[in-house]
Write an enzyme that holds these catalytic residues in place. Structure first.
Site, PDB file in Angstrom:
ATOM      1  N   TYR A   1       0.823  -1.208   0.000  1.00 30.32           N
ATOM      2  CA  TYR A   1       0.000   0.000   0.000  1.00 30.32           C
ATOM      3  C   TYR A   1       0.858   1.259   0.000  1.00 30.32           C
ATOM      4  O   TYR A   1       1.778   1.408   0.797  1.00 30.32           O
ATOM      5  CB  TYR A   1      -0.919   0.015   1.235  1.00 30.32           C
ATOM      6  CG  TYR A   1      -1.657   1.332   1.400  1.00 30.32           C
ATOM      7  CD1 TYR A   1      -2.746   1.632   0.594  1.00 30.32           C
ATOM      8  CD2 TYR A   1      -1.227   2.281   2.326  1.00 30.32           C
ATOM      9  CE1 TYR A   1      -3.408   2.839   0.719  1.00 30.32           C
ATOM     10  CE2 TYR A   1      -1.884   3.489   2.457  1.00 30.32           C
ATOM     11  CZ  TYR A   1      -2.969   3.767   1.646  1.00 30.32           C
ATOM     12  OH  TYR A   1      -3.605   4.976   1.762  1.00 30.32           O
TER      13      TYR A   1
ATOM     14  N   HIS B   1      -3.532  16.124  -2.602  1.00 27.43           N
ATOM     15  CA  HIS B   1      -3.894  16.232  -1.186  1.00 27.43           C
ATOM     16  C   HIS B   1      -3.679  17.641  -0.634  1.00 27.43           C
ATOM     17  O   HIS B   1      -4.049  17.928   0.505  1.00 27.43           O
ATOM     18  CB  HIS B   1      -3.090  15.227  -0.357  1.00 27.43           C
ATOM     19  CG  HIS B   1      -3.573  13.812  -0.502  1.00 27.43           C
ATOM     20  ND1 HIS B   1      -3.868  13.250  -1.712  1.00 27.43           N
ATOM     21  CD2 HIS B   1      -3.815  12.842   0.424  1.00 27.43           C
ATOM     22  CE1 HIS B   1      -4.274  12.002  -1.535  1.00 27.43           C
ATOM     23  NE2 HIS B   1      -4.242  11.720  -0.252  1.00 27.43           N
TER      24      HIS B   1
ATOM     25  N   ASN C   1       1.972  11.670   6.053  1.00 22.74           N
ATOM     26  CA  ASN C   1       1.162  10.757   6.855  1.00 22.74           C
ATOM     27  C   ASN C   1       1.541  10.852   8.329  1.00 22.74           C
ATOM     28  O   ASN C   1       2.593  10.365   8.737  1.00 22.74           O
ATOM     29  CB  ASN C   1       1.376   9.329   6.335  1.00 22.74           C
ATOM     30  CG  ASN C   1       0.172   8.423   6.577  1.00 22.74           C
ATOM     31  OD1 ASN C   1       0.272   7.222   6.473  1.00 22.74           O
ATOM     32  ND2 ASN C   1      -0.962   8.998   6.886  1.00 22.74           N
TER      33      ASN C   1
ATOM     34  N   TYR D   1     -16.057  32.298  46.825  1.00 20.89           N
ATOM     35  CA  TYR D   1     -15.429  31.117  46.247  1.00 20.89           C
ATOM     36  C   TYR D   1     -14.337  31.468  45.243  1.00 20.89           C
ATOM     37  O   TYR D   1     -13.361  30.731  45.085  1.00 20.89           O
ATOM     38  CB  TYR D   1     -16.479  30.256  45.529  1.00 20.89           C
ATOM     39  CG  TYR D   1     -17.437  29.532  46.441  1.00 20.89           C
ATOM     40  CD1 TYR D   1     -17.424  29.722  47.825  1.00 20.89           C
ATOM     41  CD2 TYR D   1     -18.371  28.651  45.917  1.00 20.89           C
ATOM     42  CE1 TYR D   1     -18.306  29.061  48.651  1.00 20.89           C
ATOM     43  CE2 TYR D   1     -19.263  27.981  46.729  1.00 20.89           C
ATOM     44  CZ  TYR D   1     -19.232  28.187  48.099  1.00 20.89           C
ATOM     45  OH  TYR D   1     -20.106  27.527  48.910  1.00 20.89           O
TER      46      TYR D   1
ATOM     47  N   GLU E   1     -11.882   5.629   5.240  1.00 20.65           N
ATOM     48  CA  GLU E   1     -11.546   6.307   6.495  1.00 20.65           C
ATOM     49  C   GLU E   1     -12.868   6.621   7.199  1.00 20.65           C
ATOM     50  O   GLU E   1     -13.373   7.744   7.145  1.00 20.65           O
ATOM     51  CB  GLU E   1     -10.745   7.571   6.196  1.00 20.65           C
ATOM     52  CG  GLU E   1      -9.422   7.249   5.486  1.00 20.65           C
ATOM     53  CD  GLU E   1      -8.847   8.426   4.703  1.00 20.65           C
ATOM     54  OE1 GLU E   1      -9.414   9.532   4.792  1.00 20.65           O
ATOM     55  OE2 GLU E   1      -7.847   8.236   4.007  1.00 20.65           O
TER      56      GLU E   1
END
Length: 660
Positions: A164, A194, A307, A395, A529
């Protein structure tokens, strides 16, 4: 022969200069002539002579005098911009400098190196690399591991094994085998396709962090990149050649594909790039100006560059470091507010926190004691209300150890995850040289940093939420016993009225930003994905939340110092007086209304630069050295006697009178 890179209407042109006595006007005309030559319609001009323009440097945007010679006005290989009169800036125009140009004009090339091996980087190291304080080199061990990993890839290619991302397509195309003759093209196409991010580019600091972190991961030797290519990436980092990386577009699984692809795109000489020398320009020109060659991708190398979870994690490291800084300083600011509001130190007693021993809570209480302990730092303000009749504090002051404390513990938890993540291999497939094989897995999934950063945003937000309530107490005369909105002649002057509104607006915005992004998932890549982390947004909004927290605490710091003005001539403790002096070195007292935004920004800058912490830290650490044994177990009998004694006590050193 000198050469200049000139930007004309969105195009970059290399213009050689035969004579150093040529003028800046000549350079502009020559650039316009070359621009017209490349256009079928001459760019809409009849001749060069009719074009009116001015010229500015890309670095710093300074205008140049057209009559100066290039020899006198420019350095060799400098980048300049021709701006033609009457042009309207296109909406997609990339400015010559990113936001905050005044910060980047101070950049100086570092002389020190940090050695990366993929295993020992810290969040502090990464932030400092982002600031440009170090160059990078690899350890010999890292170089050896990178070479061993690459040998596995070369063998796969040679044997035409189906793996792959190396000899196949990506995502849904994982079953499509690519012939050897097109494996290089496969990697370039991957990077180009991409590079689909949108939004503003990351700042130089954040781009530098992202690039440094990717180098660290590649140095681990599980990515299959060649040492030659990795050294080219390091050379680009060391020259501060930073690709244009849009901040939006990652879903945080299969890695931060879009931003890391933009990072890789610049390194192969495509897209835009920024350096302190050039400003924004075409990547190939920026690399050339620094004597660098674009990377030529070999099989697997495009995938190796894009990646991983480095976008989420690099921004997450900045978030963790800024969160740590503001959390420490929040304790100091709250202590100053407590003094101004004439609160008690009784709630910070060691024994109270020993019986609920959360680390963060104990540390915050310790810091309050170190700043307010009257035995060490006499306070005239504290002495002035020694015998007051108040029972106990609100407080927002009394519970600071509990509220600020869990923020400290949250930051520690998130930092631990970030430290693991920045030294992790997050590629797919992973290359295991010792096994001489690649294995597909899911280390690229960003769920770990995404979940942690959502948690960080929720935790750190509380510092602003409680700070805004303290600002209200400082500004409200019925709660503070100070003039309304901390100003004289109220009505004529509004003082801190709208500064408090700003704090309230930021806290409200944070509440929306604290909705966790990592609870969402949208299936992508044709259901390949099918579960993603949305970690990119988790990181970006965590940073936005932290910036808002810093700004709210800057307003509280200004308000507390203003409150001191109305208590003079009384003085607070020595460390808090030092903090007051620091603030007054950049912001003068608020005697009547004036433009307030610059004061808030000045105080914010003090906090970002951690100067408030630096002033108080020596006193805190000195107190720590003197009181290390003070944390001790407490018996039920002693605790009961302590409560009885506390109920009887009245004076400030023993706290306000308390009801049980």
């Amino acid at each position: 022969m000198p050469r200049y890179t000139v930007h004309v209407r969105g195009e970059w042109l290399a213009v050689p200069c035969l004579s150093p006595t040529n003028t800046i006007r000549w350079l502009g005309k020559e650039a316009v002539r070359r621009y017209m030559k490349n256009k079928p319609d001459n760019g809409g001009f009849a001749s060069v002579e009719e074009v009116k323009f001015y010229i500015r440097r890309c670095k710093g945007l300074g205008l140049l005098d057209l009559d100066d010679t290039v020899e006198d006005a420019l350095e060799d290989n400098e980048f300049v911009e021709v701006v033609i009169e009457g042009d309207i800036m296109s909406p997609d125009f990339i400015p010559s400098q990113p936001e905050g140009v005044h910060l980047y004009s101070k950049y100086r090339e570092p002389e020190q190196y940090i050695s990366l091996d993929g295993n020992s980087l810290t969040t502090e190291d990464l932030v400092n690399l982002g600031k440009g304080l170090y160059k990078i080199k690899l350890t010999p061990e890292a170089e050896a591991k990178v070479n061993q990993s690459r040998e596995v890839i070369e063998r796969i290619v040679k044997e035409q094994t189906v793996v792959y991302g190396i000899t196949t397509g990506f995502g849904k195309f994982a079953r499509t085998v690519i012939p050897n003759s097109k494996l290089r093209e496969l990697q370039v196409n991957l990077v180009r396709s991409h590079s689909a991010g949108v939004g503003k580019p990351l700042t130089p600091e954040r781009s530098r962090m992202l690039l440094a972190l990717r180098i660290n991961v590649l140095a681990k030797g599980y990515s299959g990149i060649s040492l030659e290519t990795l050294q080219q990436v390091i050379e680009a980092f060391n020259a501060s050649c930073l690709p244009y990386i849009p901040e939006k577009g990652t879903v945080g699984a299969s890695g931060d594909l879009a931003p890391l692809s933009h990072l890789a795109l610049g390194l192969i000489g495509e897209g835009k790039m920024w350096s302190p020398k050039s400003g924004w320009a075409d990547a190939k020109y920026v690399l050339e100006a620094h004597g660098l060659r674009p990377i030529t991708l070999k099989p697997k190398e495009g995938l190796a560059l894009i990646n991983g979870t480095q976008m989420i994690t690099s921004l997450g490291c900045e978030a963790v470091e800024r969160a740590s800084a503001i959390a420490r300083q929040a304790d100091i600011i709250a202590a100053l507010t407590l003094e101004v509001l004439k609160g008690t130190t009784r709630a910070f007693d060691t024994d109270i926190h020993a019986v609920r021993p959360h680390r963060g809570q104990a540390e915050v209480a310790f810091r309050f004691r170190s700043l307010l302990d009257s035995d060490h730092h006499p306070s005239e303000i504290a002495e002035s209300h020694r015998f007051c009749d108040r029972v106990q504090d609100a407080y927002t002051m009394r519970c600071c150890p509990q509220v600020h404390g869990v923020v400290n513990d949250t930051i520690a938890f998130v930092k631990d995850i970030m430290m693991t993540e920045i030294n992790s291999a997050t590629d797919n497939p992973m290359v295991f040289a010792e096994r001489a094989e690649t294995i597909s897995g899911g280390n690229f999934h960003g769920e770990y940093p995404a979940k942690a950063l959502d948690y960080l945003a929720i935790g750190v937000h509380e510092l602003a939420a409680i700070s805004e309530r303290r600002i209200e107490r400082l500004c409200n005369p019925s709660l503070s016993e100070l003039p309304a909105f901390l100003v004289t002649e109220g009505g004529l002057n509004s003082g801190f009225m709208i500064a408090h509104c700003t704090a309230a607006a930021l806290v409200s915005e944070n509440k929306a930003l604290c909705h966790p992004s990592s609870v969402d998932s949208l299936s992508t890549s044709a259901a390949t994905e099918d579960h993603v982390s949305m970690g990119g947004w988790a990181a970006r909004k965590a940073l936005r939340v932290i910036e808002h927290v810093e700004q709210v605490l800057a307003i509280e710091l200004l308000a507390a110092c203003q409150g001191i003005e109305f208590l003079r001539p009384l003085r607070t403790t020595t460390p808090l007086e030092k903090v007051y002096d620091l603030v007054r070195s950049v912001v003068r007292p608020w005697m009547k209304d004036r433009f307030m935004a610059p004061d808030i920004e000045a105080a914010h800058r003090l906090l970002v630069e951690q100067r408030v912490w630096e002033v108080a830290k020596p006193y805190i650490e000195k107190y720590r050295r003197e009181h290390i044994p003070e944390s001790r177990p407490i018996s039920p009998t002693a605790f009961s006697l302590g409560l009885l004694e506390m109920n009887k006590a009245v004076g400030h050193d023993h706290g306000h009178q308390h009801e049980l």
